[in-house]
Design a protein around this motif. Structure first.
Motif, PDB file in Angstrom:
ATOM      1  N   PHE A 251       0.829  -1.200   0.000  1.00 32.48           N
ATOM      2  CA  PHE A 251       0.000   0.000   0.000  1.00 32.48           C
ATOM      3  C   PHE A 251       0.868   1.256   0.000  1.00 32.48           C
ATOM      4  N   TYR A 296      -1.657   6.113  14.008  1.00 31.84           N
ATOM      5  CA  TYR A 296      -2.937   6.017  13.291  1.00 31.84           C
ATOM      6  C   TYR A 296      -3.271   7.311  12.573  1.00 31.84           C
ATOM      7  N   TYR A 299      -1.432   7.030   9.428  1.00 34.40           N
ATOM      8  CA  TYR A 299      -2.168   6.164   8.493  1.00 34.40           C
ATOM      9  C   TYR A 299      -3.264   6.948   7.797  1.00 34.40           C
ATOM     10  N   MET A 300      -4.029   7.717   8.598  1.00 33.87           N
ATOM     11  CA  MET A 300      -5.152   8.459   8.027  1.00 33.87           C
ATOM     12  C   MET A 300      -4.653   9.440   6.975  1.00 33.87           C
ATOM     13  N   GLY A 303      -3.506   7.558   3.875  1.00 36.93           N
ATOM     14  CA  GLY A 303      -4.650   7.067   3.115  1.00 36.93           C
ATOM     15  C   GLY A 303      -5.323   8.176   2.336  1.00 36.93           C
ATOM     16  N   SER A 304      -5.503   9.342   2.989  1.00 40.14           N
ATOM     17  CA  SER A 304      -6.156  10.450   2.285  1.00 40.14           C
ATOM     18  C   SER A 304      -5.267  10.965   1.165  1.00 40.14           C
ATOM     19  N   ILE A 306      -3.181   9.428  -0.775  1.00 38.48           N
ATOM     20  CA  ILE A 306      -3.203   8.601  -1.991  1.00 38.48           C
ATOM     21  C   ILE A 306      -4.433   8.963  -2.816  1.00 38.48           C
ATOM     22  N   LEU A 307      -5.573   9.188  -2.126  1.00 37.04           N
ATOM     23  CA  LEU A 307      -6.795   9.562  -2.849  1.00 37.04           C
ATOM     24  C   LEU A 307      -6.648  10.935  -3.482  1.00 37.04           C
TER      25      LEU A 307
END
Lengths: 337, 349
Positions: A251, A296, A299-300, A303-304, A306-307
């Motif tokens: 990822f 965490y 991580y958030m 994750g955001s 990549i979008l």
């Protein structure tokens, strides 16, 4: 005539700008961000991610995806520790690790090109397979529960030691050198040209006589071999190979490629994009943790990110396409008049 | 009539039953504990979560997408339900409010997925992979990183552990069917009805078969795709609630790895990941097979449950390869048949 910048150059400048902005931000906010110790740690973490991302970028430029890189890191790492236990020296393990990773990549490539499965399903499943392989080979005590097993070979451990007294790791050096070599390969050789061709339009590449299967297999082998290389260095640094090795790396590697400007679907970006993307993500991780943010939150944000990066790229492609159409129309008008 | 019987013998169901029979007979011979009624009930109870998630994810797969966030969504739903219900001290009303909140959150996540995938044209696996990390962070933010327990005997306990059917067999062993199995069966029947009997179901198949064609026919692709992703996330929420209830706490690690298992169930069940093909019965069959494999791993001593991941990858690969080979063969067969017919017609003329 003034030469206009093409869209990939603009995208490259955006990435470089992001890296510089983040460096400036963190060095202003935190006094020890630019210290030798922190930089060497940062570059070690970035290199771990970056090596995988550089290999992955070859597959992604060719229009594919490799979700098995995390699994390859896990399986190769554990196999390497076994190899060093047999009595092989660290350098032998390094070479065998690259070969093992490459063999895993070859398996992916074989399934994708000969058995005609989609890249996504193949690498997702083989990722499970490789993680499972790691669990099968992992060191266990008599009751079958996992146990820690440290590496004994001194030459192997020396791969994970800092090169300089201040701390600068071999993995970082290897990463930088390989990223440059891969950039040259992608831009100056036939292999690179064909990879870009397949990523841009597989059908026309095939029609033009490109051996698509061969190039794709080479891409997967590269991706696997780079992951294997990363696994050797990381196990050497951590002095052991746990089963959580490589967890989530697929990822993060995709995130690094995408943030750096390798477009999902292929045809755009190169190893330097992956290099910059990995540096950016590692810096973000390093800096945020310095401010006491928990993992965490990181991580958030990842994750955001990549979008956001993909959404940006799709809009960016739209804009540059419109610009190109406008230019062509203009030149057509001047020609007719 | 004869052809009908023959085709049903060689059809998909015959193949599935054959596989199940082979596995069961083989296991029954090598492991006597496998074919006991208690173990079979165990398996069905075990697959209820997978089954619900597989039925939900089927909707996303049918429109040509994927949902890799279901494991995290399951963990999120358990956490939200517990945290909301904790406000009211786990009284029945507050438990219901918590459950409702969890399912609403799941549906909203699904709509968000649909928006990103359809409107911004981002591949579905990237979107759901990325949101699963965001959700993982959100769970830790909500629960503070520690597990959230619920009060035993409250409504939360009932979701999975309530005994619906309970009697003693002639052999003296108890026979129990729990709430989770009932929820699973009800959910599967609803999904089957929606997919095969409603216009919404037909639209889902149409979008998966050919999105452009569906758009030209006048189907609102965006709205229906969003609904499909919402059903997928909603099902993950229900699965997460059952999981939370049966493990008696909620934590961020609760549904970890479930997306892989559910994906395996769908692929084994013959659902085409390219979209447009697949049935609820396939999804349930896949979940059943996954449950049996997991059960085998726990029953047989030399197999560790940790090896499941290895088998997971192996089985997905083998099944996919077989289905691709079969597909190309049948396509070739069809081509040959068409050629023969054309030749015969040419001869006639």
């Amino acid at each position: 005539m003034k030469k206009k910048l093409n869209s990939s150059t603009i995208r490259r400048f955006i990435t470089i700008g992001l890296v510089i902005a983040l460096t400036a931000l963190f060095s202003l906010l935190s006094s020890n961000f630019l210290s030798m110790y922190n930089l060497s740690e940062l570059f070690r973490n970035a290199a771990y991610l970056g090596l995988i991302a550089c290999g992955l970028s070859v597959v992604m430029v060719g229009g594919g995806i490799d979700l098995s890189v995390g699994g390859i890191v896990c399986a190769t790492g554990i196999i390497c520790v076994h190899l060093s236990d047999i009595g092989l020296s660290g350098y032998m393990v390094l070479i065998l690790g690259i070969i093992t990773g490459g063999a895993f990549g070859l398996l992916n490539g074989f399934i994708v090109t000969k058995l005609k499965l989609t890249e996504f399903v193949t690498t997702l499943a083989s990722g499970f397979l490789f993680f499972g392989l790691g669990l099968v080979f992992a060191y266990r005590d008599d009751h079958g529960t996992l146990m820690a097993h440290s590496i004994k070979s001194n030459t192997y451990l020396s791969l994970g030691q800092p090169l300089l007294p201040g701390g600068f790791y071999l993995i970082s050096l290897v990463w930088v050198v390989l990223a440059i070599i891969l950039w040259v390969v992608m831009h100056k050789t036939e292999l690179g040209l064909y990879t870009f061709a397949i990523g841009s339009d597989e059908k026309s590449a095939r029609m033009s006589g490109v051996n698509v299967a061969k190039i794709k297999v080479i891409g997967f082998i590269m991706s696997g071999a780079f992951s294997g290389l990363a696994a050797v260095f990381v196990t050497a640094y951590e002095r052991t190979a746990s089963t959580s090795l490589g967890n989530m790396r697929e990822f993060l590697a995709i995130a690094a490629c995408v943030v750096g400007g390798v477009v999902l679907g292929g045809g755009k970006g190169d190893a330097v994009s992956a290099f910059l993307g990995a540096l950016f993500l590692a810096m973000l991780d390093n800096g945020l943790r310095k401010f006491g943010m928990d993992s965490y939150v990181v991580y958030m944000i990842q994750g955001s990110l990549i979008l956001v990066a993909i959404a940006f790229d799709s809009q960016f492609a739209k804009i540059s396409y419109r610009r190109r159409v406008k230019e062509q129309r203009l030149s057509a008008q001047t020609l007719t008049s | 009539m004869k052809e009908k019987i023959l085709s049903s013998l060689t059809g998909v169901w015959a193949f599935r039953v054959l596989i199940l029979l082979i596995v069961c007979v083989f296991m029954g011979i090598s492991e006597p504990r496998f074919l006991t009624i208690g173990n079979i009930v165990n398996i069905i109870s075990y697959i209820s979560v997978y089954g619900i998630m597989a039925c939900g994810m089927l909707f996303a797969v049918l429109i040509g997408g994927l949902d890799l966030s279901i494991g995290r969504v399951a963990a999120l739903s358990g956490t939200i339900a517990c945290i909301v219900a904790r406000v009211g001290g786990f009284s029945a009303t507050w438990c219901l409010i918590g459950i409702a909140c969890a399912i609403v959150a799941g549906i909203l996540i699904g709509y968000f997925h649909g928006f990103l995938i359809v409107k911004l044209a981002i591949p579905s696996f990237v979107v759901t992979l990325a949101t699963s990390y965001v959700i993982y962070g959100a769970i830790t933010l909500l629960s503070g990183g520690s597990r959230v327990d619920f009060v035993r005997g409250s409504l939360m306990d009932t979701i999975s552990n309530a005994r619906i059917v309970e009697f003693t067999l002639s052999s003296g062993k108890p026979f129990v069917i729990q709430m989770n199995v009932v929820i699973f069966i009800v959910f599967a029947v609803i999904c089957w009805y929606v997919l095969s009997k409603t216009t919404f179901g037909r639209r889902i198949y149409a979008i998966g078969g050919n999105t452009t064609a569906a758009q030209f026919v006048g189907i609102n692709v965006f709205r229906n795709s969003c609904a499909a992703y919402a059903i997928s996330s909603g099902a993950a929420c229900i699965g997460g609630l059952i999981l939370m209830s049966s493990t008696s706490y909620a934590a961020q690690t609760l549904g970890a790895g479930y997306e892989g298992m559910v994906l395996m169930a769908l692929i084994v069940g013959g659902i085409n990941l390219a979209g447009g093909k697949g049935t609820i019965s396939g999804a349930i069959f896949g979940a059943l097979l996954v449950g049996i494999i997991a059960n085998i791993c726990t029953l047989v001593d030399f197999l560790n449950l940790e090896y499941l991941k290895f088998f997971q990858g192996l089985i997905i690969l083998i099944v996919c390869i077989i289905s691709v080979i079969l597909e190309t063969r049948s396509r070739r067969g069809k081509g040959r048949k068409a050629k023969q017919i054309a030749e015969m017609q040419a001869q006639d003329e």
